[in-house]
Motif scaffolding. Structure first.
Motif, PDB file in Angstrom:
ATOM      1  N   UNK A   1      11.034   9.681  18.597  1.00  0.00           N
ATOM      2  CA  UNK A   1      10.273   9.116  20.279  1.00  0.00           C
ATOM      3  C   UNK A   1      10.013   9.905  20.813  1.00  0.00           C
ATOM      4  N   UNK A   2      10.619  11.291  20.693  1.00  0.00           N
ATOM      5  CA  UNK A   2      10.094  11.935  21.635  1.00  0.00           C
ATOM      6  C   UNK A   2       8.532  12.486  21.393  1.00  0.00           C
ATOM      7  N   UNK A   3       8.920  12.312  20.432  1.00  0.00           N
ATOM      8  CA  UNK A   3       7.535  12.490  19.199  1.00  0.00           C
ATOM      9  C   UNK A   3       6.282  11.751  20.516  1.00  0.00           C
ATOM     10  N   UNK A   4       6.318  10.454  20.900  1.00  0.00           N
ATOM     11  CA  UNK A   4       6.070   9.387  20.943  1.00  0.00           C
ATOM     12  C   UNK A   4       5.048   9.567  22.811  1.00  0.00           C
ATOM     13  N   UNK A   5       6.819   9.861  23.890  1.00  0.00           N
ATOM     14  CA  UNK A   5       6.462  10.518  24.581  1.00  0.00           C
ATOM     15  C   UNK A   5       5.806  12.151  24.622  1.00  0.00           C
ATOM     16  N   UNK A   6       5.805  12.743  23.963  1.00  0.00           N
ATOM     17  CA  UNK A   6       5.332  13.922  23.743  1.00  0.00           C
ATOM     18  C   UNK A   6       3.200  13.455  24.380  1.00  0.00           C
ATOM     19  N   UNK A   7       2.857  13.125  23.591  1.00  0.00           N
ATOM     20  CA  UNK A   7       1.404  12.401  23.206  1.00  0.00           C
ATOM     21  C   UNK A   7       1.079  10.859  24.452  1.00  0.00           C
ATOM     22  N   UNK A   8       2.333  10.490  24.094  1.00  0.00           N
ATOM     23  CA  UNK A   8       1.744   9.031  25.352  1.00  0.00           C
ATOM     24  C   UNK A   8       2.221   8.740  26.921  1.00  0.00           C
TER      25      UNK A   8
ATOM     26  N   UNK B   1       1.455   5.052  40.152  1.00  0.00           N
ATOM     27  CA  UNK B   1       2.661   6.260  40.236  1.00  0.00           C
ATOM     28  C   UNK B   1       1.887   7.267  39.156  1.00  0.00           C
ATOM     29  N   UNK B   2       1.507   8.527  40.100  1.00  0.00           N
ATOM     30  CA  UNK B   2       0.494   9.580  39.082  1.00  0.00           C
ATOM     31  C   UNK B   2       1.515   9.948  38.724  1.00  0.00           C
ATOM     32  N   UNK B   3       1.374  10.587  36.772  1.00  0.00           N
ATOM     33  CA  UNK B   3       2.151  11.242  36.312  1.00  0.00           C
ATOM     34  C   UNK B   3       2.324  12.780  36.902  1.00  0.00           C
ATOM     35  N   UNK B   4       2.942  13.407  36.667  1.00  0.00           N
ATOM     36  CA  UNK B   4       2.951  15.037  36.961  1.00  0.00           C
ATOM     37  C   UNK B   4       2.450  15.313  35.709  1.00  0.00           C
ATOM     38  N   UNK B   5       1.751  16.726  35.541  1.00  0.00           N
ATOM     39  CA  UNK B   5       1.530  17.300  34.915  1.00  0.00           C
ATOM     40  C   UNK B   5       2.165  17.655  34.041  1.00  0.00           C
ATOM     41  N   UNK B   6       1.595  17.622  31.836  1.00  0.00           N
ATOM     42  CA  UNK B   6       2.785  17.738  31.310  1.00  0.00           C
ATOM     43  C   UNK B   6       4.163  17.600  31.161  1.00  0.00           C
ATOM     44  N   UNK B   7       4.243  15.894  31.748  1.00  0.00           N
ATOM     45  CA  UNK B   7       4.985  15.107  31.838  1.00  0.00           C
ATOM     46  C   UNK B   7       5.517  14.641  30.911  1.00  0.00           C
ATOM     47  N   UNK B   8       4.658  14.560  29.869  1.00  0.00           N
ATOM     48  CA  UNK B   8       5.330  14.354  28.359  1.00  0.00           C
ATOM     49  C   UNK B   8       6.142  15.393  27.405  1.00  0.00           C
ATOM     50  N   UNK B   9       5.705  16.976  27.930  1.00  0.00           N
ATOM     51  CA  UNK B   9       6.464  17.509  27.270  1.00  0.00           C
ATOM     52  C   UNK B   9       7.669  17.593  27.894  1.00  0.00           C
ATOM     53  N   UNK B  10       7.786  17.125  29.417  1.00  0.00           N
ATOM     54  CA  UNK B  10       9.432  17.279  29.711  1.00  0.00           C
ATOM     55  C   UNK B  10      10.433  16.490  29.394  1.00  0.00           C
ATOM     56  N   UNK B  11       9.499  14.963  29.609  1.00  0.00           N
ATOM     57  CA  UNK B  11      10.493  14.305  28.653  1.00  0.00           C
ATOM     58  C   UNK B  11      10.862  14.301  27.462  1.00  0.00           C
ATOM     59  N   UNK B  12      10.135  15.248  26.441  1.00  0.00           N
ATOM     60  CA  UNK B  12      10.248  14.854  25.241  1.00  0.00           C
ATOM     61  C   UNK B  12      11.919  16.260  25.028  1.00  0.00           C
ATOM     62  N   UNK B  13      11.347  17.630  26.135  1.00  0.00           N
ATOM     63  CA  UNK B  13      12.514  18.544  25.635  1.00  0.00           C
ATOM     64  C   UNK B  13      13.552  18.216  26.471  1.00  0.00           C
TER      65      UNK B  13
END
Length: 496
Positions: free
Chosen positions: A323-330, A343-355
């Motif tokens: 699941x973390x890999x999915x959010x990291x990239x997508x 809604x505008x996604x913040x920068x690096x939000x995928x990394x934040x969600x994964x961690x």
């Protein structure tokens, strides 16, 4: 992993792990459908501030777990112990005291929330719109009833039958979708939607309790003997379990109120969406850790404890890391497909969600295992340290990097769990296998190829637009299911 001896029978446990994970997945799918289908409608009908109020009410619904005072976990552990001893009298007494104590605490919470609303504190603290405070009071009342119905099902959880609870919850979530959608379509506000949603989630629990004869466990003569001292004794006995609940809420849904206090309900609404995404990892993927409470408590020897723990841990790791890999990239692509750029996604939000999601899943494994191994005092202390450091990190991170910084900073507290990890390793140890590496790292090596393949697929698919994302997501699900099949084969369970 060494296969359990003849005294242990992991097959029923593995089946319950599978059913529990299946129902949790369906439960997630039903709640995800609610979020996916109704969020665009709500934003369109209510605006960003109105949706932010709904987000606060929804987070309050989850945060109301603070009311249980550790009663739910304590009741489950004590009932499992009483069942193990064959003490039916103690089992009924524990069940009754747990329910009545929680009802008393809930009543106090409803009164307190009403007083805060009348005084204007709720409106001032969280920058609420008109009638916002009354909606939060309604949420407290509805959630108190819902949580009491959930506590009524604890005898099933004490037997390790968590899948039945998840099935009831899933049915409620499915019922809520068309009812709440109709209300929003007809122009209803946040209050009626919260009320109907809570009722939809409560009724299936009562049906399950009735069909399983749980109301018969209530010795009604105990009502006359129940008093404040009984409630205080129950709360005192459950204090360490309660502290684990405090830490869980503090590092998750309480952050929605932190964002609202800093930047208002509109920003809180955006964070709520991201938080619900992260819960795919921290809650859905980690659901197998919940079986540790009863199974580790019931284990008769170290070999059984090790077997049960590692089966649970491998399940959690499989789903949470994928699941973390999915959010990291997508993440950005999925948000764009869903909300069409509203809604505008913040920068690096995928990394934040994964961690953030991984830290939550890992925390659940450690804390739930500490309960089953009678290490709750140490688990609760570690959880509090994690929550405090996480809140400080989230507050600082938001001012530095917005919502991405909040998610990354809120994950820092996971380092406080290292001491309890060592204790769990010691209590689940076999000869020369009591280290962190043997219990926490080596069980994951058979899952590593799947993680690497998913990483390559998801990175590639993220470069090819919406269709590529959907294809990559489908392939990752397939890899996860293949690895799940391998985990349930006798060969992979035989040794590490």
């Amino acid at each position: 992993m060494n296969s359990p001896g003849k005294s242990s029978n992991p097959d029923p446990y593995r089946r319950e792990l599978l059913w529990n994970q299946l129902w949790q997945a369906l439960n997630f799918a039903s709640k995800a459908a609610f979020l996916l289908l109704l969020t665009p409608m709500m934003i369109s009908q209510w605006g960003s501030i109105g949706y932010g109020l709904f987000a606060l009410a929804s987070s309050l619904l989850v945060s109301m777990a603070l009311l249980d005072g550790g009663i739910r976990s304590l009741t489950r552990i004590q009932m499992a112990d009483a069942a193990k001893r064959g003490d039916s009298v103690a089992l009924k007494r524990i069940y009754t005291q747990g329910l009545l104590t929680f009802a008393a605490v809930s009543l106090a919470a409803v009164v307190l929330s009403a007083l805060l609303s009348l005084s204007g504190c709720l409106t001032a603290w969280f920058h609420l719109p008109k009638d916002g405070a009354s909606i939060l009071v309604l949420t407290v009342f509805c959630t108190a009833i819902l949580m009491t119905s959930i506590l009524a099902l604890e005898p099933l959880a004490a037997k390790g039958n968590l899948s039945t609870l998840k099935a009831a919850n899933t049915c409620g979530a499915l019922i809520a979708i068309p009812l709440c959608a109709l209300l929003v379509f007809l122009g209803a506000g946040v209050g009626p939607v919260i009320g109907v949603y809570s009722a939809s989630m409560t009724i299936p629990n009562l049906v399950v309790a009735y069909r399983n004869g749980l109301f018969a466990l209530l010795p009604w003569h105990e009502l006359e003997r129940f008093h404040a001292g009984t409630a205080l004794n129950t709360l005192r006995a459950g204090i360490w379990y309660y502290l684990t609940t405090v830490s869980l809420i503090a590092k998750s849904h309480a952050l929605t109120f932190l964002v609202s206090a800093i930047a208002g309900p509109a920003e809180a609404g955006i964070f709520y969406i991201l938080l619900r995404f992260s819960e795919i990892i921290s809650n859905v993927a980690s659901t197998s850790s919940e079986t540790s409470l009863a199974s580790l408590k019931a284990a008769s020897n170290t070999e059984e404890r090790r077997a049960f723990f590692m089966q649970s841990w491998q399940h959690v790791a499989l789903f949470s890391i994928q699941g973390a890999l999915v959010f990291l990239f997508l993440t950005k692509q999925l948000l764009a497909i869903w909300l069409h750029g509203e809604i505008t996604a913040p920068s690096w939000i995928g990394l934040g969600l994964a961690v953030f999601g991984l830290s939550g899943a890992f925390s659940k494994v450690a804390i739930n295992s500490s309960m089953g191994l009678d290490l709750i005092r140490y688990g609760a202390t570690a959880g509090l340290g994690e929550a405090l450091l996480g809140i400080l990190g989230a507050y600082s991170g938001y001012h530095v990097g917005g919502l991405t910084g909040l998610l990354l900073g809120g994950s820092l507290g996971v380092i406080c769990l290292i001491p309890i990890m060592k204790m769990i390793s010691r209590d689940c140890a076999t000869i020369l296998k009591g280290s962190l590496t043997h219990l926490w790292i080596l069980p994951l090596k058979q899952l590593l190829p799947g993680f690497l393949i998913s990483t390559l697929i998801l990175w590639t698919s993220s470069q090819h637009g919406s269709l590529g994302c959907l294809i990559g997501l489908s392939l990752t699900i397939g890899i996860t299911l293949w690895d799940l099949r391998r985990l349930h084969s006798c060969k992979t369970q035989s040794k590490i």
